[in-house]
Design a protein around this motif. Structure first.
Motif, PDB file in Angstrom:
ATOM      1  N   ILE A 151      75.648  42.814  21.756  1.00 47.06           N
ATOM      2  CA  ILE A 151      77.003  43.336  21.589  1.00 47.06           C
ATOM      3  C   ILE A 151      77.602  43.535  22.973  1.00 47.06           C
ATOM      4  N   LEU A 152      78.695  42.825  23.240  1.00 51.51           N
ATOM      5  CA  LEU A 152      79.377  42.922  24.532  1.00 51.51           C
ATOM      6  C   LEU A 152      80.757  43.547  24.338  1.00 51.51           C
TER       7      LEU A 152
ATOM      8  N   SER B  68      84.324  28.939  20.142  1.00 52.65           N
ATOM      9  CA  SER B  68      84.539  27.551  19.726  1.00 52.65           C
ATOM     10  C   SER B  68      83.478  26.618  20.302  1.00 52.65           C
ATOM     11  N   GLU B  69      82.874  27.012  21.439  1.00 52.77           N
ATOM     12  CA  GLU B  69      81.817  26.209  22.053  1.00 52.77           C
ATOM     13  C   GLU B  69      80.434  26.566  21.500  1.00 52.77           C
ATOM     14  N   GLY B  70      80.367  27.515  20.570  1.00 53.55           N
ATOM     15  CA  GLY B  70      79.104  27.887  19.965  1.00 53.55           C
ATOM     16  C   GLY B  70      78.282  28.866  20.777  1.00 53.55           C
ATOM     17  N   ILE B  71      78.861  29.427  21.832  1.00 50.62           N
ATOM     18  CA  ILE B  71      78.133  30.389  22.673  1.00 50.62           C
ATOM     19  C   ILE B  71      78.180  31.775  22.048  1.00 50.62           C
ATOM     20  N   VAL B  72      79.335  32.150  21.538  1.00 45.80           N
ATOM     21  CA  VAL B  72      79.547  33.444  20.894  1.00 45.80           C
ATOM     22  C   VAL B  72      79.631  33.236  19.391  1.00 45.80           C
ATOM     23  N   ASP B  73      79.013  34.128  18.632  1.00 45.27           N
ATOM     24  CA  ASP B  73      79.006  33.987  17.173  1.00 45.27           C
ATOM     25  C   ASP B  73      80.143  34.722  16.496  1.00 45.27           C
TER      26      ASP B  73
ATOM     27  N   VAL C 265      81.159  39.627  20.719  1.00 39.75           N
ATOM     28  CA  VAL C 265      82.057  40.137  21.756  1.00 39.75           C
ATOM     29  C   VAL C 265      83.125  40.985  21.091  1.00 39.75           C
ATOM     30  N   VAL C 266      83.311  42.200  21.599  1.00 38.82           N
ATOM     31  CA  VAL C 266      84.348  43.087  21.054  1.00 38.82           C
ATOM     32  C   VAL C 266      85.406  43.280  22.135  1.00 38.82           C
TER      33      VAL C 266
ATOM     34  N   ALA D 261      81.655  49.127  16.302  1.00 38.54           N
ATOM     35  CA  ALA D 261      82.238  48.058  15.489  1.00 38.54           C
ATOM     36  C   ALA D 261      81.328  46.841  15.467  1.00 38.54           C
ATOM     37  N   GLY D 262      80.788  46.471  16.628  1.00 37.49           N
ATOM     38  CA  GLY D 262      79.861  45.352  16.674  1.00 37.49           C
ATOM     39  C   GLY D 262      78.600  45.616  15.879  1.00 37.49           C
TER      40      GLY D 262
END
Length: 417
Positions: free
Chosen positions: A59-60, A106-111, A88-89, A128-129
């Motif tokens: 969680i970032l 969009s690049e598949g790095i972040v879900d 990512v929040v 929230a995360g």
């Protein structure tokens, strides 16, 4: 000089010990020497990685962190234990944070990207995360922090014990060579986090899992209510977990590097926030200054005493001790302070070299050059700043006006109180 010699020969050992305590002489040296002896006795080595099947949700939370978010995300791609997901929040950012996060998704790095329309605070962002996270463990970190390739796996290994609910990692300074202020913070982090918390972990006295890089058992985190929405959330949640009987660990082999303030003014503002929050939480929320704590474990007593005896009391008595020296010694006080400073400078260099050996970090020429300055920075500037902060918190409850907490959240908290 004769007055100084007379004072030193006639002073009681208790008075001299108190003077040493005031100037922070024994604290980090004691930790480092104790760790060295433990390493020799146990022939301690970095524990090997044995593979870990626990799933980890990252969680970032970030507010206007778009400039450094890509670097944090890049460090996750090289982890020996790949996270199950990265969340990512965006906490109401006004820069390009949302665009950076969405591009990474969009690049598949972040879900998953969660966007708050207005700033709600770091605690609300992490909570929230956590509501959407699926991993057994929650790894919470700041967007300006990068991580060594084994950080997640080494932290996850700390949860082999069923009682462990939280663990934090070792933290270095990413911009250490930027200014003298950042260089001094690099030494400070090596002493207070690497050495200090490693020793406290051996006696089960960790009091704070740093917000920059910590891991929690998800079911316990959610069940106990997540992070408190007030300031000082990392200290508060750690003390809460300890009070509920959960274990808290520090993993010195798990490294992260974070950005620190580059100017003295910004550093003093940051530390004022940290210090007043620490005092408020310990004194008013948890009543840790009461001599008698019902059914308190030895570990809880030790973590309280570490703060009271080695931080609070020396800080609050420091200006009065200086006045006392002048009144008792007169002109000879300057000679005593000069002698103490020379001793502290030599001790500072010893501490730096020993810490680098213990934690297998490289010793930079910049750190060695700053060693003579560090005692003045740590033992005078920061101690006086902490004295002012503690005094303001005790007299005026200055943490209730903390700008780190969004104004509407602060108003809601004050209204509730």
């Amino acid at each position: 000089m004769s007055e100084l010699a007379f004072y030193l020969t006639e002073a009681s050992w208790m008075a001299l010990l108190f003077g040493a305590l005031i100037f922070d002489i024994p604290r980090y040296s004691f930790s480092l020497i104790s760790l060295s002896l433990l390493a020799i006795m146990r022939r301690a080595k970095v524990p090997p990685l044995q593979g870990n099947r626990r799933s980890v949700s990252v969680i970032l939370p970030t507010f206007n962190g778009g400039r450094e978010l890509d670097h944090a995300l890049a460090s996750f791609r090289h982890q020996s234990l790949q996270p199950l997901e990265i969340i990512v929040v965006d906490d109401g950012s006004t820069d390009d944070t949302r665009a950076v996060a969405q591009r990474a998704r969009s690049e598949g790095i972040v879900d998953l990207v969660i966007c708050h329309g207005t700033r709600c605070g770091r605690s609300a962002a992490v909570n929230a995360g956590a509501r959407f996270a699926r991993g057994d463990l929650l790894f919470t970190a700041d967007a300006d922090t990068i991580f060594a390739p084994t950080t997640i796996e080494r932290l996850a290994a700390a949860f082999d014990g069923p009682d462990v609910a939280a663990a934090s990692c070792n933290i270095g300074v990413k911009n250490e060579d930027e200014t003298v202020t950042t260089g001094l913070q690099g030494i400070e982090y090596l002493m207070s986090i690497s050495a200090g918390r490693s020793f406290l972990d051996t006696i089960d006295a960790i009091a704070c899992c740093s917000g920059a890089c910590s891991m929690y058992r998800r079911d316990v985190f959610v069940k106990t209510g997540g992070l408190d929405v007030g300031p000082g959330e990392d200290l508060e949640v750690t003390l809460r977990l300890r009070r509920l009987g959960h274990g808290v660990r520090f993993v010195p082999e798990a490294w992260a590097a974070t950005s620190v303030p580059s100017s003295l003014v910004n550093l003093l503002r940051q530390r004022a926030r940290w210090d007043r929050d620490a005092l408020r939480i310990r004194l008013f929320m948890y009543g840790q200054f009461r001599l008698r704590q019902p059914s308190e474990r030895l570990a809880e007593t030790l973590q309280r005493l570490d703060f009271i005896v080695l931080d609070l009391l020396p800080t609050l008595t420091f200006p009065f001790y200086l006045v006392y020296l002048v009144l008792v010694l007169g002109d000879a006080a300057i000679y005593l302070l000069a002698a103490v400073y020379v001793f502290m400078s030599v001790l500072s260099l010893f501490n730096i070299l020993l810490a680098h050996v213990l934690f297998s970090t490289s010793t930079s020429l910049f750190s060695l050059l700053l060693a003579p300055i560090f005692p003045f920075f740590q033992g005078f500037i920061m101690k006086l700043a902490r004295f002012a902060t503690y005094t303001a918190e005790i007299l005026f409850s200055s943490s209730s006006h903390d700008e780190y907490v969004p104004p509407r959240v602060r108003r809601a908290l004050l209204g509730h109180l």
